[in-house]
Scaffold this motif. Structure first.
Motif, PDB file in Angstrom:
ATOM      1  N   TYR A   5       0.836  -1.206   0.000  1.00 58.77           N
ATOM      2  CA  TYR A   5       0.000   0.000   0.000  1.00 58.77           C
ATOM      3  C   TYR A   5       0.871   1.255   0.000  1.00 58.77           C
ATOM      4  CZ  TYR A   5      -4.758   1.805   0.605  1.00 58.77           C
ATOM      5  OH  TYR A   5      -5.983   2.387   0.398  1.00 58.77           O
ATOM      6  N   SER A   6       1.977   1.218   0.757  1.00 63.96           N
ATOM      7  CA  SER A   6       2.834   2.398   0.855  1.00 63.96           C
ATOM      8  C   SER A   6       3.509   2.728  -0.472  1.00 63.96           C
ATOM      9  CB  SER A   6       3.889   2.178   1.945  1.00 63.96           C
ATOM     10  OG  SER A   6       4.837   1.184   1.550  1.00 63.96           O
ATOM     11  N   PHE A   7       3.713   1.725  -1.324  1.00 58.77           N
ATOM     12  CA  PHE A   7       4.322   1.951  -2.635  1.00 58.77           C
ATOM     13  C   PHE A   7       3.282   2.126  -3.747  1.00 58.77           C
ATOM     14  CE2 PHE A   7       8.137  -0.061  -0.675  1.00 58.77           C
ATOM     15  CZ  PHE A   7       9.036   0.966  -0.944  1.00 58.77           C
ATOM     16  N   GLY A   8       2.014   2.173  -3.370  1.00 58.72           N
ATOM     17  CA  GLY A   8       0.958   2.418  -4.340  1.00 58.72           C
ATOM     18  C   GLY A   8       0.598   1.236  -5.204  1.00 58.72           C
ATOM     19  N   ALA A  34      -7.244   4.299  -4.580  1.00 55.60           N
ATOM     20  CA  ALA A  34      -6.908   5.354  -5.537  1.00 55.60           C
ATOM     21  C   ALA A  34      -5.507   5.231  -6.102  1.00 55.60           C
ATOM     22  CB  ALA A  34      -7.073   6.721  -4.879  1.00 55.60           C
ATOM     23  N   ASN A  35      -4.756   4.237  -5.689  1.00 57.11           N
ATOM     24  CA  ASN A  35      -3.383   4.093  -6.166  1.00 57.11           C
ATOM     25  C   ASN A  35      -3.344   3.541  -7.588  1.00 57.11           C
ATOM     26  OD1 ASN A  35      -2.439   5.036  -3.729  1.00 57.11           O
ATOM     27  ND2 ASN A  35      -2.194   3.005  -2.833  1.00 57.11           N
ATOM     28  N   LYS A  36      -2.385   4.029  -8.364  1.00 56.99           N
ATOM     29  CA  LYS A  36      -2.341   3.676  -9.788  1.00 56.99           C
ATOM     30  C   LYS A  36      -1.137   2.830 -10.165  1.00 56.99           C
ATOM     31  CE  LYS A  36      -4.756   7.947 -10.962  1.00 56.99           C
ATOM     32  NZ  LYS A  36      -4.702   9.223 -11.735  1.00 56.99           N
ATOM     33  N   GLY A  37      -0.300   2.500  -9.209  1.00 56.18           N
ATOM     34  CA  GLY A  37       0.869   1.694  -9.524  1.00 56.18           C
ATOM     35  C   GLY A  37       2.053   2.087  -8.672  1.00 56.18           C
ATOM     36  N   PHE A  38       3.146   1.395  -8.887  1.00 55.35           N
ATOM     37  CA  PHE A  38       4.336   1.592  -8.058  1.00 55.35           C
ATOM     38  C   PHE A  38       4.823   3.033  -8.125  1.00 55.35           C
ATOM     39  CE2 PHE A  38       8.890   1.650  -7.315  1.00 55.35           C
ATOM     40  CZ  PHE A  38       8.996   0.925  -6.140  1.00 55.35           C
ATOM     41  N   THR A  39       5.067   3.603  -6.930  1.00 56.80           N
ATOM     42  CA  THR A  39       5.548   4.973  -6.840  1.00 56.80           C
ATOM     43  C   THR A  39       6.260   5.205  -5.504  1.00 56.80           C
ATOM     44  OG1 THR A  39       4.892   7.307  -6.840  1.00 56.80           O
ATOM     45  CG2 THR A  39       3.340   5.747  -5.899  1.00 56.80           C
ATOM     46  N   ILE A  48      -4.372   6.773   8.473  1.00 54.22           N
ATOM     47  CA  ILE A  48      -5.051   5.708   7.727  1.00 54.22           C
ATOM     48  C   ILE A  48      -6.552   5.971   7.618  1.00 54.22           C
ATOM     49  CG2 ILE A  48      -5.672   3.245   7.841  1.00 54.22           C
ATOM     50  CD1 ILE A  48      -2.905   2.697   8.943  1.00 54.22           C
ATOM     51  N   LYS A  49      -7.132   6.662   8.593  1.00 50.02           N
ATOM     52  CA  LYS A  49      -8.580   6.913   8.602  1.00 50.02           C
ATOM     53  C   LYS A  49      -8.950   8.249   7.960  1.00 50.02           C
ATOM     54  CE  LYS A  49      -9.821   4.032  12.559  1.00 50.02           C
ATOM     55  NZ  LYS A  49     -10.478   3.976  13.888  1.00 50.02           N
ATOM     56  N   GLN A  50      -8.012   8.915   7.315  1.00 54.00           N
ATOM     57  CA  GLN A  50      -8.300  10.200   6.680  1.00 54.00           C
ATOM     58  C   GLN A  50      -9.171   9.997   5.440  1.00 54.00           C
ATOM     59  OE1 GLN A  50      -6.726  13.517   6.923  1.00 54.00           O
ATOM     60  NE2 GLN A  50      -5.442  13.201   8.721  1.00 54.00           N
ATOM     61  N   TYR A  51      -9.920  11.051   5.105  1.00 52.71           N
ATOM     62  CA  TYR A  51     -10.721  11.023   3.870  1.00 52.71           C
ATOM     63  C   TYR A  51      -9.835  11.225   2.638  1.00 52.71           C
ATOM     64  CZ  TYR A  51     -14.903  11.268   6.750  1.00 52.71           C
ATOM     65  OH  TYR A  51     -15.899  10.991   7.656  1.00 52.71           O
ATOM     66  N   ASP A  52      -8.698  11.902   2.819  1.00 54.36           N
ATOM     67  CA  ASP A  52      -7.735  12.065   1.730  1.00 54.36           C
ATOM     68  C   ASP A  52      -7.058  10.719   1.485  1.00 54.36           C
ATOM     69  OD1 ASP A  52      -5.732  12.714  -0.004  1.00 54.36           O
ATOM     70  OD2 ASP A  52      -5.025  14.467   1.101  1.00 54.36           O
ATOM     71  N   LEU A  53      -7.295  10.141   0.318  1.00 57.22           N
ATOM     72  CA  LEU A  53      -6.792   8.802   0.028  1.00 57.22           C
ATOM     73  C   LEU A  53      -5.267   8.750  -0.020  1.00 57.22           C
ATOM     74  CD1 LEU A  53      -9.370   7.634  -2.666  1.00 57.22           C
ATOM     75  CD2 LEU A  53      -9.380   7.210  -0.209  1.00 57.22           C
ATOM     76  N   ASP A  54      -4.629   9.869  -0.372  1.00 60.97           N
ATOM     77  CA  ASP A  54      -3.166   9.902  -0.354  1.00 60.97           C
ATOM     78  C   ASP A  54      -2.632   9.763   1.068  1.00 60.97           C
ATOM     79  OD1 ASP A  54      -3.027  10.145  -3.073  1.00 60.97           O
ATOM     80  OD2 ASP A  54      -2.757  12.330  -3.069  1.00 60.97           O
ATOM     81  N   LYS A  55      -3.364  10.307   2.032  1.00 63.48           N
ATOM     82  CA  LYS A  55      -2.946  10.228   3.430  1.00 63.48           C
ATOM     83  C   LYS A  55      -2.983   8.789   3.942  1.00 63.48           C
ATOM     84  CE  LYS A  55      -2.092  14.549   4.351  1.00 63.48           C
ATOM     85  NZ  LYS A  55      -0.738  15.003   4.746  1.00 63.48           N
ATOM     86  N   ILE A  56      -3.882   7.985   3.386  1.00 68.60           N
ATOM     87  CA  ILE A  56      -3.948   6.576   3.795  1.00 68.60           C
ATOM     88  C   ILE A  56      -2.639   5.875   3.452  1.00 68.60           C
ATOM     89  CG2 ILE A  56      -5.137   4.381   3.444  1.00 68.60           C
ATOM     90  CD1 ILE A  56      -7.684   5.934   2.885  1.00 68.60           C
ATOM     91  N   SER A  57      -2.160   6.099   2.243  1.00 72.70           N
ATOM     92  CA  SER A  57      -0.896   5.493   1.835  1.00 72.70           C
ATOM     93  C   SER A  57       0.263   6.025   2.670  1.00 72.70           C
ATOM     94  CB  SER A  57      -0.636   5.762   0.351  1.00 72.70           C
ATOM     95  OG  SER A  57      -1.628   5.151  -0.456  1.00 72.70           O
ATOM     96  N   GLU A  58       0.225   7.302   3.011  1.00 75.11           N
ATOM     97  CA  GLU A  58       1.271   7.878   3.853  1.00 75.11           C
ATOM     98  C   GLU A  58       1.220   7.282   5.263  1.00 75.11           C
ATOM     99  OE1 GLU A  58       1.035  12.113   3.761  1.00 75.11           O
ATOM    100  OE2 GLU A  58       1.266  12.230   1.578  1.00 75.11           O
ATOM    101  N   GLY A  59       0.014   6.972   5.733  1.00 78.65           N
ATOM    102  CA  GLY A  59      -0.110   6.307   7.024  1.00 78.65           C
ATOM    103  C   GLY A  59       0.540   4.938   7.019  1.00 78.65           C
ATOM    104  N   TYR A  60       0.398   4.223   5.921  1.00 79.27           N
ATOM    105  CA  TYR A  60       1.056   2.915   5.807  1.00 79.27           C
ATOM    106  C   TYR A  60       2.572   3.059   5.688  1.00 79.27           C
ATOM    107  CZ  TYR A  60      -3.319   0.347   5.423  1.00 79.27           C
ATOM    108  OH  TYR A  60      -4.532  -0.227   5.706  1.00 79.27           O
ATOM    109  N   VAL A  61       3.040   4.140   5.103  1.00 77.98           N
ATOM    110  CA  VAL A  61       4.485   4.403   5.066  1.00 77.98           C
ATOM    111  C   VAL A  61       5.015   4.551   6.487  1.00 77.98           C
ATOM    112  CG1 VAL A  61       6.269   6.050   4.389  1.00 77.98           C
ATOM    113  CG2 VAL A  61       4.451   5.470   2.786  1.00 77.98           C
TER     114      VAL A  61
END
Length: 284
Positions: free
Chosen positions: A31-34, A39-44, A244-257
């Motif tokens: 999840y952290s690498f997308g 909403a993730n579109k691939g490795f990033t 992880i519980k944010q509505y901003d989907l990018d923040k979810i991935s940052e939470g997993y980071v």
């Protein structure tokens, strides 16, 4: 082919302890690498770069480590003092029962109890107002949701000091520290020398692993910091869950980071501390 009980135990440990943890870690890593995610579109590396650039993780890590270190240090020091001064009294049935009581209280209950006692509208604030020490709630000391994390530290001490008292009492008895102290005294050692060269070395050497594990436990504690902590900086566990519980989907991935970074740091530190000395010497 017969399967021994030890092999069954190892298999159960792997199935119950290792497999779920490994699966959760792999999920968080992907999840952290997308690679996965709504909403993730691939490795990033985007989410990793964002977390590392913001510095929030390192601030939260340092803040959490400092709180855990203070709480463990005070708890260990207090437990050692209690064991040294009151070990005979603590052998009585009633007092030994009283020590066990805090261990039965969940962390979330301890957090709420501390909040009700030390908040600006809590018990001690009301008592202070009745006694005329303060005229309004704002004058009461910031002991909850404060920058110094006094409420969190008090709750942690309440939770873990009784455990260390029981632990030190058990080690004191099993290692026959009383007899060693008498022997040292007969050889000319004074009270301070007995404490510094017999009492403390034996108890700390036998329990340092549990002390470190409790530090790691407090580093990742959630309920108490959630109730008693401030908005910024936050302890790591609270930061991770809120991201992880944010509505901003990018923040979810940052939470997993953040979760992956925390797991890696704790794992590496634990391996470095608990790896047998012979293996470390061989590796070097």
């Amino acid at each position: 082919m017969k399967i021994s009980k030890s092999n069954i135990g190892i298999l159960l440990f792997v199935l119950v302890g290792v497999v779920p943890f490994a699966a959760a870690f792999v999920y968080a890593l992907l999840y952290s690498f997308g690679i996965i995610g709504v909403a993730n579109k691939g490795f990033t590396f985007q989410f990793w770069e964002s977390v590392l650039a913001s510095g929030t993780f390192f601030t939260s890590l340092g803040y959490s480590a400092l709180i855990a270190l203070i709480a463990v240090s005070i708890s260990v020091a207090g437990a050692l003092w209690i064991t040294l001064k009151f070990r005979r009294q603590l052998e009585k049935r009633f007092l030994s029962f009283i020590i066990y009581l805090p261990l039965a209280i969940p962390g979330i209950v301890t957090g709420f109890f501390t909040f009700q006692l030390f908040s600006k509208g809590g018990f001690f604030a009301r008592i202070s107002h009745k006694l005329g020490w303060i005229t309004e709630a704002a004058q009461f000391l910031d002991l909850v949701n404060d920058g110094l994390a006094i409420g969190i530290i008090l709750s942690f001490i309440t939770m873990i000091m009784p455990f260390f008292v029981l632990l030190f009492l058990n080690v004191y008895k099993n290692e026959r520290v009383e007899e060693l102290s008498i022997l040292a005294q007969s050889l000319g050692a004074n009270a301070k020398q007995i404490v510094s060269r017999v009492f403390l070395p034996i108890l700390l050497k036998k329990t340092w692993v549990l002390i470190v594990l409790y530090f790691i436990f407090l580093l990742g504690a959630y309920e108490v910091p959630l109730i008693l902590g401030q908005e910024s900086p936050q302890m790591l566990s609270v930061l991770i869950i809120q991201e992880i519980k944010q509505y901003d989907l990018d923040k979810i991935s940052e939470g997993y980071v953040v979760a992956v970074l925390y797991t890696l740091i704790v794992s590496v530190a634990a391996i470095a501390l608990f790896l047998p000395k012979r293996k470390r010497a061989y590796a070097s």
